[in-house]
Design a protein around this motif. Structure first.
Motif, mmCIF file in Angstrom:
data_model
loop_
_atom_site.group_PDB
_atom_site.id
_atom_site.type_symbol
_atom_site.label_atom_id
_atom_site.label_comp_id
_atom_site.label_asym_id
_atom_site.label_seq_id
_atom_site.Cartn_x
_atom_site.Cartn_y
_atom_site.Cartn_z
ATOM 1 N N ALA A 255 0.796 -1.149 -0.028
ATOM 2 C CA ALA A 255 -0.016 -0.052 0.047
ATOM 3 C C ALA A 255 0.812 1.383 -0.027
ATOM 4 O O ALA A 255 1.907 1.343 0.714
ATOM 5 C CB ALA A 255 -1.120 0.082 1.422
ATOM 6 N N ASP A 256 0.591 2.284 -0.896
ATOM 7 C CA ASP A 256 1.244 3.517 -0.764
ATOM 8 C C ASP A 256 0.345 4.608 -0.136
ATOM 9 O O ASP A 256 -0.727 4.871 -0.392
ATOM 10 C CB ASP A 256 1.564 3.925 -2.252
ATOM 11 N N CYS A 257 1.067 5.435 0.778
ATOM 12 C CA CYS A 257 0.435 6.502 1.369
ATOM 13 C C CYS A 257 0.145 7.830 0.260
ATOM 14 O O CYS A 257 0.969 8.014 -0.418
ATOM 15 C CB CYS A 257 1.288 7.235 2.362
ATOM 16 N N GLY A 258 -1.026 8.064 0.260
ATOM 17 C CA GLY A 258 -1.429 9.310 -0.899
ATOM 18 C C GLY A 258 -0.997 10.573 -0.293
ATOM 19 O O GLY A 258 -0.661 11.455 -1.268
ATOM 20 N N TYR A 259 -0.500 10.717 0.870
ATOM 21 C CA TYR A 259 0.221 12.012 1.332
ATOM 22 C C TYR A 259 1.660 12.069 1.203
ATOM 23 O O TYR A 259 2.346 12.928 0.405
ATOM 24 C CB TYR A 259 -0.034 12.022 2.579
ATOM 25 N N CYS A 260 2.330 11.222 1.709
ATOM 26 C CA CYS A 260 4.003 11.262 1.727
ATOM 27 C C CYS A 260 4.531 10.254 0.581
ATOM 28 O O CYS A 260 5.818 10.144 0.557
ATOM 29 C CB CYS A 260 4.600 10.891 2.956
ATOM 30 N N ASP A 261 3.759 9.374 0.158
ATOM 31 C CA ASP A 261 4.109 8.172 -0.868
ATOM 32 C C ASP A 261 5.040 7.163 -0.149
ATOM 33 O O ASP A 261 5.937 6.215 -0.913
ATOM 34 C CB ASP A 261 5.063 8.745 -2.026
ATOM 35 N N ARG A 262 5.008 7.080 1.119
ATOM 36 C CA ARG A 262 5.742 6.018 1.618
ATOM 37 C C ARG A 262 5.058 4.582 1.030
ATOM 38 O O ARG A 262 3.769 4.469 1.060
ATOM 39 C CB ARG A 262 5.490 5.895 3.192
ATOM 40 N N ARG A 263 5.774 3.500 1.111
ATOM 41 C CA ARG A 263 5.221 2.155 0.546
ATOM 42 C C ARG A 263 5.581 1.315 1.792
ATOM 43 O O ARG A 263 6.525 1.091 2.281
ATOM 44 C CB ARG A 263 5.961 1.562 -0.690
ATOM 45 N N PHE A 264 4.237 0.441 2.030
ATOM 46 C CA PHE A 264 4.229 -0.495 3.004
ATOM 47 C C PHE A 264 4.039 -1.879 2.393
ATOM 48 O O PHE A 264 3.194 -1.965 1.630
ATOM 49 C CB PHE A 264 3.109 -0.222 4.098
ATOM 50 N N ILE A 265 4.818 -2.583 2.441
ATOM 51 C CA ILE A 265 5.176 -3.967 1.792
ATOM 52 C C ILE A 265 4.881 -5.141 3.040
ATOM 53 O O ILE A 265 5.336 -5.238 4.264
ATOM 54 C CB ILE A 265 6.417 -4.065 1.184
ATOM 55 N N LEU A 266 3.832 -5.912 2.777
ATOM 56 C CA LEU A 266 3.629 -7.143 3.418
ATOM 57 C C LEU A 266 4.926 -7.919 3.377
ATOM 58 O O LEU A 266 5.094 -8.546 2.265
ATOM 59 C CB LEU A 266 2.246 -7.752 3.025
ATOM 60 N N THR A 267 5.380 -8.466 4.521
ATOM 61 C CA THR A 267 6.515 -9.315 4.728
ATOM 62 C C THR A 267 6.090 -10.711 4.184
ATOM 63 O O THR A 267 4.994 -11.290 4.631
ATOM 64 C CB THR A 267 7.015 -9.365 6.052
ATOM 65 N N GLY A 268 6.714 -11.190 3.197
ATOM 66 C CA GLY A 268 6.591 -12.626 2.724
ATOM 67 C C GLY A 268 5.170 -12.544 1.696
ATOM 68 O O GLY A 268 4.895 -13.570 0.929
ATOM 69 N N GLY A 269 4.852 -11.378 1.461
ATOM 70 C CA GLY A 269 3.907 -11.322 0.446
ATOM 71 C C GLY A 269 4.291 -11.308 -1.099
ATOM 72 O O GLY A 269 5.465 -11.119 -1.149
ATOM 73 N N PRO A 270 3.462 -10.863 -1.860
ATOM 74 C CA PRO A 270 3.740 -10.935 -3.475
ATOM 75 C C PRO A 270 4.914 -9.740 -3.821
ATOM 76 O O PRO A 270 5.473 -9.756 -4.707
ATOM 77 C CB PRO A 270 2.407 -10.751 -4.251
ATOM 78 N N ALA A 271 4.609 -8.558 -3.172
ATOM 79 C CA ALA A 271 5.522 -7.488 -3.278
ATOM 80 C C ALA A 271 6.819 -7.708 -2.500
ATOM 81 O O ALA A 271 7.812 -6.860 -2.820
ATOM 82 C CB ALA A 271 4.642 -6.345 -2.812
ATOM 83 N N ASP A 272 6.971 -8.453 -1.757
ATOM 84 C CA ASP A 272 8.385 -8.873 -1.026
ATOM 85 C C ASP A 272 9.348 -9.440 -1.808
ATOM 86 O O ASP A 272 9.445 -10.359 -1.884
ATOM 87 C CB ASP A 272 8.068 -9.541 0.360
ATOM 88 N N LEU A 273 10.213 -8.455 -2.541
ATOM 89 C CA LEU A 273 11.299 -9.120 -3.400
ATOM 90 C C LEU A 273 12.589 -8.824 -2.701
ATOM 91 O O LEU A 273 13.467 -9.012 -3.619
ATOM 92 C CB LEU A 273 10.837 -8.396 -4.708
ATOM 93 N N ARG A 274 12.675 -8.958 -1.537
ATOM 94 C CA ARG A 274 13.856 -8.752 -0.806
ATOM 95 C C ARG A 274 14.976 -9.956 -1.048
ATOM 96 O O ARG A 274 14.512 -10.980 -1.210
ATOM 97 C CB ARG A 274 13.880 -8.578 0.739
#
Length: 62
Positions: A43-62
Motif C-alpha cells: 500500500a502507498d500513502c497518498g500523502y507522503c508516498d511511503r510504501r508499506f510492503i507485507l513481509t512474505g507477500g507478493p511484493a516482498d522481493l528482498r
C-alpha cells in the motif's frame, strides 16, 4: 516508462497499517491515515508516498 521509486519503504506483518508521515513524532507530517493492502501485498500513502510492503507477500522481493 520508468517509475520513480518510493521515498521510503517499510516492511510489515500486518495488511492494515497507519501512516502519519512522521518519523520521530514531531510536528511535521500529515494527518493520520490507515491503509489496507490488497492482493498486491503493498500500500502507498497518498500523502507522503511511503510504501508499506507485507513481509512474505507478493511484493516482498528482498
Amino acid at each position: 516508462m520508468d517509475t520513480i521509486p518510493p521515498p521510503e519503504v517499510f516492511y510489515t506483518t500486518s495488511t492494515r497499517v497507519a501512516c502519519d508521515g512522521n518519523e520521530a513524532g514531531g510536528p511535521n507530517g500529515h494527518p493520520l491515515v490507515y491503509l489496507q493492502m490488497g492482493p498486491s501485498g503493498f500500500a502507498d500513502c497518498g500523502y507522503c508516498d511511503r510504501r508499506f510492503i507485507l513481509t512474505g507477500g507478493p511484493a516482498d522481493l528482498r
